[in-house]
Design a protein around this motif. Structure first.
Motif, PDB file in Angstrom:
ATOM      1  N   TRP A  97       0.828  -1.203   0.000  1.00 52.16           N
ATOM      2  CA  TRP A  97       0.000   0.000   0.000  1.00 52.16           C
ATOM      3  C   TRP A  97       0.866   1.258   0.000  1.00 52.16           C
ATOM      4  CZ3 TRP A  97      -4.340   2.166  -1.088  1.00 52.16           C
ATOM      5  CH2 TRP A  97      -4.609   3.452  -0.600  1.00 52.16           C
ATOM      6  N   ILE A  98       1.947   1.248   0.838  1.00 47.95           N
ATOM      7  CA  ILE A  98       2.838   2.405   0.863  1.00 47.95           C
ATOM      8  C   ILE A  98       3.440   2.628  -0.513  1.00 47.95           C
ATOM      9  CG2 ILE A  98       5.008   3.281   1.801  1.00 47.95           C
ATOM     10  CD1 ILE A  98       2.673   3.455   3.737  1.00 47.95           C
ATOM     11  N   GLY A  99       3.827   1.525  -1.175  1.00 49.70           N
ATOM     12  CA  GLY A  99       4.401   1.641  -2.521  1.00 49.70           C
ATOM     13  C   GLY A  99       3.407   2.211  -3.498  1.00 49.70           C
ATOM     14  N   LEU A 100       2.153   1.728  -3.422  1.00 47.21           N
ATOM     15  CA  LEU A 100       1.132   2.202  -4.347  1.00 47.21           C
ATOM     16  C   LEU A 100       0.821   3.671  -4.114  1.00 47.21           C
ATOM     17  CD1 LEU A 100      -1.440  -0.749  -4.298  1.00 47.21           C
ATOM     18  CD2 LEU A 100       0.294  -0.249  -6.010  1.00 47.21           C
ATOM     19  N   SER A 101       0.822   4.086  -2.840  1.00 46.36           N
ATOM     20  CA  SER A 101       0.491   5.474  -2.547  1.00 46.36           C
ATOM     21  C   SER A 101       1.547   6.430  -3.072  1.00 46.36           C
ATOM     22  CB  SER A 101       0.324   5.659  -1.035  1.00 46.36           C
ATOM     23  OG  SER A 101       1.550   5.417  -0.366  1.00 46.36           O
ATOM     24  N   SER A 102       2.741   5.913  -3.385  1.00 48.35           N
ATOM     25  CA  SER A 102       3.803   6.769  -3.925  1.00 48.35           C
ATOM     26  C   SER A 102       3.695   6.936  -5.426  1.00 48.35           C
ATOM     27  CB  SER A 102       5.177   6.185  -3.572  1.00 48.35           C
ATOM     28  OG  SER A 102       5.392   4.970  -4.272  1.00 48.35           O
ATOM     29  N   VAL A 103       2.808   6.151  -6.070  1.00 54.80           N
ATOM     30  CA  VAL A 103       2.625   6.285  -7.509  1.00 54.80           C
ATOM     31  C   VAL A 103       1.842   7.556  -7.791  1.00 54.80           C
ATOM     32  CG1 VAL A 103       1.575   5.272  -9.554  1.00 54.80           C
ATOM     33  CG2 VAL A 103       2.668   3.797  -7.859  1.00 54.80           C
ATOM     34  N   PRO A 104       2.307   8.430  -8.690  1.00 52.64           N
ATOM     35  CA  PRO A 104       1.579   9.666  -8.975  1.00 52.64           C
ATOM     36  C   PRO A 104       0.132   9.375  -9.335  1.00 52.64           C
ATOM     37  CG  PRO A 104       3.715   9.684 -10.056  1.00 52.64           C
ATOM     38  CD  PRO A 104       3.529   8.315  -9.479  1.00 52.64           C
ATOM     39  N   GLY A 105      -0.798  10.137  -8.718  1.00 47.85           N
ATOM     40  CA  GLY A 105      -2.210   9.981  -9.056  1.00 47.85           C
ATOM     41  C   GLY A 105      -2.913   8.911  -8.267  1.00 47.85           C
ATOM     42  N   PHE A 106      -2.168   8.099  -7.478  1.00 46.82           N
ATOM     43  CA  PHE A 106      -2.807   7.028  -6.731  1.00 46.82           C
ATOM     44  C   PHE A 106      -3.107   7.523  -5.329  1.00 46.82           C
ATOM     45  CE2 PHE A 106      -3.199   3.389  -4.036  1.00 46.82           C
ATOM     46  CZ  PHE A 106      -3.859   2.466  -4.807  1.00 46.82           C
ATOM     47  N   GLY A 107      -4.360   7.533  -4.939  1.00 43.88           N
ATOM     48  CA  GLY A 107      -4.704   7.979  -3.597  1.00 43.88           C
ATOM     49  C   GLY A 107      -6.187   7.991  -3.374  1.00 43.88           C
ATOM     50  N   ILE A 108      -6.570   8.329  -2.143  1.00 49.24           N
ATOM     51  CA  ILE A 108      -7.971   8.278  -1.762  1.00 49.24           C
ATOM     52  C   ILE A 108      -8.781   9.295  -2.551  1.00 49.24           C
ATOM     53  CG2 ILE A 108      -9.542   8.635   0.194  1.00 49.24           C
ATOM     54  CD1 ILE A 108      -7.332   7.597   2.014  1.00 49.24           C
ATOM     55  N   GLY A 109      -8.152  10.415  -2.948  1.00 46.70           N
ATOM     56  CA  GLY A 109      -8.885  11.462  -3.632  1.00 46.70           C
ATOM     57  C   GLY A 109      -9.332  11.101  -5.033  1.00 46.70           C
ATOM     58  N   ASN A 159       2.802  10.176 -15.843  1.00 50.30           N
ATOM     59  CA  ASN A 159       3.405  11.120 -14.904  1.00 50.30           C
ATOM     60  C   ASN A 159       3.903  12.350 -15.659  1.00 50.30           C
ATOM     61  OD1 ASN A 159       4.598  12.260 -12.659  1.00 50.30           O
ATOM     62  ND2 ASN A 159       6.385  10.915 -12.675  1.00 50.30           N
ATOM     63  N   ASP A 160       2.950  13.158 -16.142  1.00 51.21           N
ATOM     64  CA  ASP A 160       3.338  14.302 -16.966  1.00 51.21           C
ATOM     65  C   ASP A 160       2.715  15.615 -16.491  1.00 51.21           C
ATOM     66  OD1 ASP A 160       0.711  13.943 -17.658  1.00 51.21           O
ATOM     67  OD2 ASP A 160       1.056  13.753 -19.822  1.00 51.21           O
ATOM     68  N   GLY A 161       2.130  15.604 -15.288  1.00 49.38           N
ATOM     69  CA  GLY A 161       1.582  16.840 -14.742  1.00 49.38           C
ATOM     70  C   GLY A 161       0.274  17.275 -15.349  1.00 49.38           C
ATOM     71  N   THR A 162      -0.375  16.397 -16.109  1.00 52.01           N
ATOM     72  CA  THR A 162      -1.656  16.731 -16.733  1.00 52.01           C
ATOM     73  C   THR A 162      -2.759  15.835 -16.162  1.00 52.01           C
ATOM     74  OG1 THR A 162      -1.517  15.123 -18.544  1.00 52.01           O
ATOM     75  CG2 THR A 162      -0.364  17.221 -18.846  1.00 52.01           C
ATOM     76  N   TRP A 163      -3.923  15.865 -16.798  1.00 48.71           N
ATOM     77  CA  TRP A 163      -5.049  15.026 -16.393  1.00 48.71           C
ATOM     78  C   TRP A 163      -4.707  13.539 -16.437  1.00 48.71           C
ATOM     79  CZ3 TRP A 163      -6.598  11.687 -20.250  1.00 48.71           C
ATOM     80  CH2 TRP A 163      -6.179  11.999 -21.546  1.00 48.71           C
ATOM     81  N   ARG A 164      -3.639  13.179 -17.186  1.00 50.67           N
ATOM     82  CA  ARG A 164      -3.254  11.764 -17.270  1.00 50.67           C
ATOM     83  C   ARG A 164      -2.822  11.216 -15.915  1.00 50.67           C
ATOM     84  NH1 ARG A 164      -1.409  14.257 -21.698  1.00 50.67           N
ATOM     85  NH2 ARG A 164      -2.055  13.505 -23.749  1.00 50.67           N
ATOM     86  N   ASP A 165      -2.265  12.091 -15.054  1.00 42.45           N
ATOM     87  CA  ASP A 165      -1.856  11.645 -13.725  1.00 42.45           C
ATOM     88  C   ASP A 165      -3.028  11.000 -12.985  1.00 42.45           C
ATOM     89  OD1 ASP A 165       0.792  12.366 -13.812  1.00 42.45           O
ATOM     90  OD2 ASP A 165       0.497  14.338 -12.923  1.00 42.45           O
ATOM     91  N   GLU A 166      -4.127  11.722 -12.927  1.00 38.00           N
ATOM     92  CA  GLU A 166      -5.300  11.198 -12.219  1.00 38.00           C
ATOM     93  C   GLU A 166      -5.905  10.020 -12.982  1.00 38.00           C
ATOM     94  OE1 GLU A 166      -9.710  12.545 -10.586  1.00 38.00           O
ATOM     95  OE2 GLU A 166      -8.273  14.068 -11.238  1.00 38.00           O
TER      96      GLU A 166
END
Length: 471
Positions: A14-26, A373-380
């Motif tokens: 889980w800690i590893g996954l949370s470090s992936v850009p865009g991965f999170g509760i939000g 991981n390019d700072g755009t909508w692709r992150d989410e």
């Protein structure tokens, strides 16, 4: 004790996954079952230049198919094909069999096997073009039918992958291997005369399309199917990716055994990248050259030397392309095909810890972490896929696939030195698909040349000999 170890393992993942850009509760989870026909019809498509169907040597065209095969009277899309003659021959020469190349990817159009602008009048530089021409050796023996898969970067209803309205659940349902298989069946019916024999090469991801093709009761069966370094079902994705990583590690140890200065050459390129304020780890993108064809070691080191000494403009052109050529369509379909229960970013997080690589090596897993991981909508967008991985492709049971494979003659080829599908993984999958009631029915061969071994001179010759053994 075992329970505590499991808890710590899951916590670490889980800690590893949370470090992936865009991965999170939000990021809201994706409900894959919510893909509807209405959503699919609203997909953003690119405009196709239909003039590209005009050609003096190849027979090119479009075959109209339903967007949704359950709604044959609904929205239609056009599937692009190319029929390539034998060297110096004609597309209508029925004495030369047709081989349908079901290409890998997912997400690649047929131009990745032979460029649309291929120069038939001057072949002097054909062996040096990029991407490499995969048809050169086949066309000496057979006619080749290439088909752009729907939604890809070809001419078959290409999705606009730069449009934020793109829906991952629509990709998973309406642009998957099952629909691609049905598209192939439609093109084969339209292009190959009923009286002619034909064969299929299911390359890499194309292996899943080939198995889905066998599921279509009404489809014309080929006289033979080759599963070439194919993605095959019923394997543990974690184990398969671990073996893929081990294969890449072994290839680099073999490289340094032949060329002890390889680590220093890699470091020189990293230093050059740093001097231009570029990310040194971009060199990891060259992992795709591992094991690719005969003499790959010399080709890789020559390319590293070229990039170390070339102009800044050329260097940036090499490394400032989109990450590894991975598209959003590729990300969804590849995650469903290769890493059920994970995605192409979350699975490497687990295998990196289990099998670390020396720092000097080219590490594919670093490139996978850059996807989206390019700072755009692709992150989410990619983060939401990571949060809720797409369901894996359903192939039933090994027993049901055994029955499907009886519909035609089958040859499975394993690429020696394959950096994408490890030979050990291929052999394990082949043994699962081998029918205990008729084990000799499935033939399997090791071919030199890595992932694209079937397209090498030896691979094309093997294919020709095998075709000649089929009554």
């Amino acid at each position: 004790m075992r329970q505590r170890r499991l808890i710590f393992t899951l916590f670490g993942l889980w800690i590893g996954l949370s470090s992936v850009p865009g991965f999170g509760i939000g990021c809201g989870p994706i409900v894959w079952e919510n893909a509807t026909y209405e959503l699919a019809t609203q997909s953003p498509f690119k405009t196709v230049n239909r003039d590209l169907a005009k050609h003096a040597v190849e027979r090119r065209g479009f075959v109209t198919v339903p967007l949704d095969y359950n709604r044959p009277d609904g929205m239609k899309i056009d599937i692009f094909y190319r029929l390539i003659p034998t060297l110096g021959g004609s597309v209508d020469d029925a004495s030369k069999p047709i081989v349908v190349v079901v290409n890998g990817g997912p997400g690649a159009g047929s131009h990745n096997y032979r460029p649309l602008e291929f120069n038939y009048d001057d072949r002097s530089g054909a062996e040096k073009i990029e991407p490499p021409d995969r048809i050169l050796n086949l066309e000496r023996h057979v006619r080749v039918l290439l088909i752009d898969q729907r939604g890809t970067d070809g001419l078959s209803a290409p999705l606009d992958l730069d449009n934020p309205s793109l829906r991952p659940e629509v990709i998973a349902k309406y642009f998957d291997s099952d629909d691609m298989a049905r598209d192939h069946a439609q093109v084969i019916n339209a292009v190959i005369p009923a009286s002619e024999r034909f064969y299929m090469i299911n390359q890499s991801f194309g292996g899943q399309i080939g198995l889905k093709y066998l599921e279509i009761a009404s489809a014309r069966m080929p006289n033979g199917m080759v599963f070439s370094s194919s993605a095959l079902p019923f394997l543990d994705p974690y184990k398969a990716h671990l073996e893929r990583r081990q294969s890449q590690l072994d290839l680099q140890y073999s490289l340094v055994n032949k060329h002890p200065d390889a680590p220093e050459r890699f470091d020189a390129l990293r230093t050059r990248l740093s001097s231009l304020f570029m990310e040194p780890k971009l060199i990891n993108r060259l992992w795709k050259m591992l094991g690719r064809g005969q003499g790959w070691e010399q080709k890789l080191l020559a390319h590293v030397e070229l990039l170390t000494t070339c102009s800044e403009a050329k260097l940036r052109a090499e490394f400032e392309k989109p990450s590894s050529g991975v598209t959003l369509l590729n990300y969804v379909l590849s995650s469903a095909a290769f890493s059920a229960g994970y995605t192409d970013r979350t699975l490497p997080l687990a295998t990196q810890r289990a099998l670390p690589m020396p720092e000097w090596m080219l590490d594919e897993d670093w490139t996978l972490q850059q996807i989206g991981n390019d700072g755009t909508w692709r992150d989410e967008w990619v983060g939401r896929v990571d949060q809720t991985p797409p369901p894996g492709t359903d192939f039933g049971t090994p027993a049901s696939v055994h029955k499907l494979l009886r519909r035609t003659n089958c040859l499975f080829t394993v690429g020696v030195g394959d950096a994408l599908v490890a030979p050990t993984t291929s052999m394990e999958a082949i043994e699962i698909l081998r029918d205990p009631a008729d084990p000799a029915r499935i033939l399997s061969l090791n071919l030199p040349g890595g992932h694209a071994a079937i397209f090498s001179p030896a691979g094309a010759a093997t294919l020709t000999r095998w075709i000649q053994t089929i009554p």
